[in-house]
Design a protein around this motif. Sequence first.
Motif, short mmCIF file in Angstrom:
data_model
loop_
_atom_site.label_atom_id
_atom_site.label_comp_id
_atom_site.label_asym_id
_atom_site.label_seq_id
_atom_site.Cartn_x
_atom_site.Cartn_y
_atom_site.Cartn_z
N GLN A 115 0.85 -1.18 0.00
CA GLN A 115 0.00 0.00 0.00
C GLN A 115 0.88 1.23 0.00
O GLN A 115 1.64 1.46 0.95
CB GLN A 115 -0.95 0.01 1.20
N ALA A 116 0.76 1.99 -1.06
CA ALA A 116 1.50 3.25 -1.17
C ALA A 116 0.59 4.37 -0.66
O ALA A 116 -0.64 4.23 -0.65
CB ALA A 116 1.91 3.49 -2.61
N GLY A 123 -1.93 7.14 -0.30
CA GLY A 123 -3.02 7.59 -1.14
C GLY A 123 -3.55 6.55 -2.10
O GLY A 123 -4.42 6.85 -2.92
N LYS A 124 -3.06 5.33 -1.99
CA LYS A 124 -3.51 4.27 -2.89
C LYS A 124 -4.11 3.11 -2.10
O LYS A 124 -3.84 2.95 -0.90
CB LYS A 124 -2.35 3.77 -3.75
N GLN A 125 -4.88 2.31 -2.79
CA GLN A 125 -5.46 1.14 -2.17
C GLN A 125 -4.40 0.04 -2.02
O GLN A 125 -3.44 -0.02 -2.78
CB GLN A 125 -6.62 0.61 -3.02
N ARG A 126 -4.63 -0.81 -1.03
CA ARG A 126 -3.75 -1.96 -0.86
C ARG A 126 -3.95 -2.89 -2.04
O ARG A 126 -5.08 -3.19 -2.45
CB ARG A 126 -4.08 -2.68 0.45
N GLU A 127 -2.84 -3.38 -2.58
CA GLU A 127 -2.92 -4.25 -3.74
C GLU A 127 -2.12 -5.53 -3.51
O GLU A 127 -1.09 -5.53 -2.83
CB GLU A 127 -2.39 -3.55 -5.00
N SER A 141 2.52 -5.86 -12.69
CA SER A 141 3.56 -4.86 -12.49
C SER A 141 4.84 -5.43 -11.89
O SER A 141 5.89 -4.78 -11.95
CB SER A 141 3.05 -3.73 -11.60
N GLU A 181 8.57 3.33 -7.92
CA GLU A 181 7.14 3.04 -7.80
C GLU A 181 6.84 1.79 -6.98
O GLU A 181 5.69 1.49 -6.69
CB GLU A 181 6.48 2.93 -9.18
N ALA A 206 6.43 1.37 -0.87
CA ALA A 206 5.13 1.16 -0.23
C ALA A 206 5.37 0.46 1.11
O ALA A 206 6.50 0.03 1.40
CB ALA A 206 4.21 0.30 -1.09
#
Length: 118
Positions: free
Chosen positions: A39-40, A42-46, A62, A86, A89
């Motif tokens: 999770q970065a 401002g982003k959702q956990r992926e 990715s 990128e 996270a």
Amino acid sequence: QVQLVESGGGLVQPGGSLRLSCAASGSIFNINNMGWYRQAPGKQRELVAAMTNGGLTKYADSVQGQFTISRVNNTVSLQMNSLKPEDSAVYYCKLVIATWASGPRDYWGQGTQVTVSS
């Protein structure tokens, strides 16, 4: 009953490598499935990598060819190569564990920060 302890995060330069580990302990009967998420800000956990207890693996597009998930006994690892900014996270492991007292449920690690920067 079950504890997960993550280790291995840190600061690395672009192109470098890190190896994350997630050690499970407690009254474990079986680890059914395992995964690494990130999770970065401002982003959702992926989900980035997952593995079944039979050894089948799945990776996010990715990180395909860049990350490798593996397991030795009750420790799940994520080898991360050719890291890019990128990829920065907080990384979390999630294990689906059945204990001697209960059926399978999700357990999460505490998270470990990975920062890729020059």
